[in-house]
Design an enzyme around this catalytic site. Sequence first.
Site, PDB file in Angstrom:
ATOM      1  N   ALA A  92       0.806  -1.215   0.000  1.00 33.63           N
ATOM      2  CA  ALA A  92       0.000   0.000   0.000  1.00 33.63           C
ATOM      3  C   ALA A  92       0.840   1.266   0.000  1.00 33.63           C
ATOM      4  O   ALA A  92       0.340   2.344  -0.317  1.00 33.63           O
ATOM      5  CB  ALA A  92      -0.928   0.009   1.217  1.00 33.63           C
ATOM      6  N   LYS A  93       2.117   1.156   0.395  1.00 33.29           N
ATOM      7  CA  LYS A  93       3.044   2.299   0.413  1.00 33.29           C
ATOM      8  C   LYS A  93       2.440   3.493   1.143  1.00 33.29           C
ATOM      9  O   LYS A  93       2.531   4.634   0.692  1.00 33.29           O
ATOM     10  CB  LYS A  93       3.462   2.675  -1.008  1.00 33.29           C
ATOM     11  CG  LYS A  93       4.129   1.519  -1.767  1.00 33.29           C
ATOM     12  CD  LYS A  93       4.486   1.905  -3.187  1.00 33.29           C
ATOM     13  CE  LYS A  93       5.178   0.775  -3.925  1.00 33.29           C
ATOM     14  NZ  LYS A  93       4.291  -0.378  -4.226  1.00 33.29           N
ATOM     15  N   ARG A  94       1.875   3.235   2.304  1.00 30.39           N
ATOM     16  CA  ARG A  94       1.245   4.296   3.079  1.00 30.39           C
ATOM     17  C   ARG A  94       2.298   5.212   3.697  1.00 30.39           C
ATOM     18  O   ARG A  94       3.403   4.799   4.006  1.00 30.39           O
ATOM     19  CB  ARG A  94       0.364   3.703   4.182  1.00 30.39           C
ATOM     20  CG  ARG A  94      -0.796   2.844   3.697  1.00 30.39           C
ATOM     21  CD  ARG A  94      -1.762   3.623   2.848  1.00 30.39           C
ATOM     22  NE  ARG A  94      -2.993   2.877   2.602  1.00 30.39           N
ATOM     23  CZ  ARG A  94      -3.673   2.916   1.476  1.00 30.39           C
ATOM     24  NH1 ARG A  94      -3.222   3.644   0.464  1.00 30.39           N
ATOM     25  NH2 ARG A  94      -4.793   2.234   1.333  1.00 30.39           N
TER      26      ARG A  94
END
Length: 272
Positions: A92-94
């Site tokens: 998700a590369k939050r």
Amino acid sequence: MNFFESLDTAAWRNQSRLCVGLDPEPARMPDCLPKDAEGIYTFCAAIMDATVDLVCAYKPNVAFFEAHGAAGWSALERLVKRRPGPPLILDAKRGDIGSTAEAYARSVFTTLGADAVTLSPYLGSDALEPFLRHADRGCFILCKTSNPGSGDLQDARLADGRPLYLAVAEMARDCWNMRGNVGLVVGATHPAALADIRRACPDMLILAPGVGAQGGDLEATVRAAAAGDDPRLIVNVSRTVLYADRGANFAAAARTAARQLRDAINAALRAV
């Protein structure tokens, strides 16, 4: 059982350091499946069932599900709930601040129930802490990514001469891994950076995407990143497995591709 214990269990049971990325692109999916949210669910579920004894983890990329709106998110929720054994890393590369980061962490770990997540470090420690405090879940920090443009920022030199990616790795080691639940994302397309990061972080788990369609060399990746008897390495492959065949036998073809990759990773590890 926390994420790292679950990962080690699957890796030992399946004799595998292969992670299969679940990036369902409708245009590449088998012709026998619909190209909607139900189709991507059916596709990914079949891939998981066909490879469950060959992998140590799965990594669904949230963007390919979000592109289908609410139905796509529902498909992702169903996949997480029905995962067949190996842990699931949500790609998700939050990365955001304050209450937004808190909400993202609840979404990923509490609502969705993912075992681990990928995170962007560039908003700093306070953006990571809401995820890190979930000590039983894995947090993979983007360090040196596999895309061609990663060097635009990640290779930038600091005043002390270190590349930014190495500073990120060292911060992960010294500041963010206090609970022992942090790994690093380092692209297989950058073997020299992989070697630099492994020297700096000999005990940290590395998730290495980019083998196969992106051009990363498997043997070079293993040589650069493996760390002794416990390699502390996960090799992620997506398209080579997912799209091994576009016919009705796509799941069987994916299984064959996954077995070949698992065996190739193991052979490369033995050669180190």
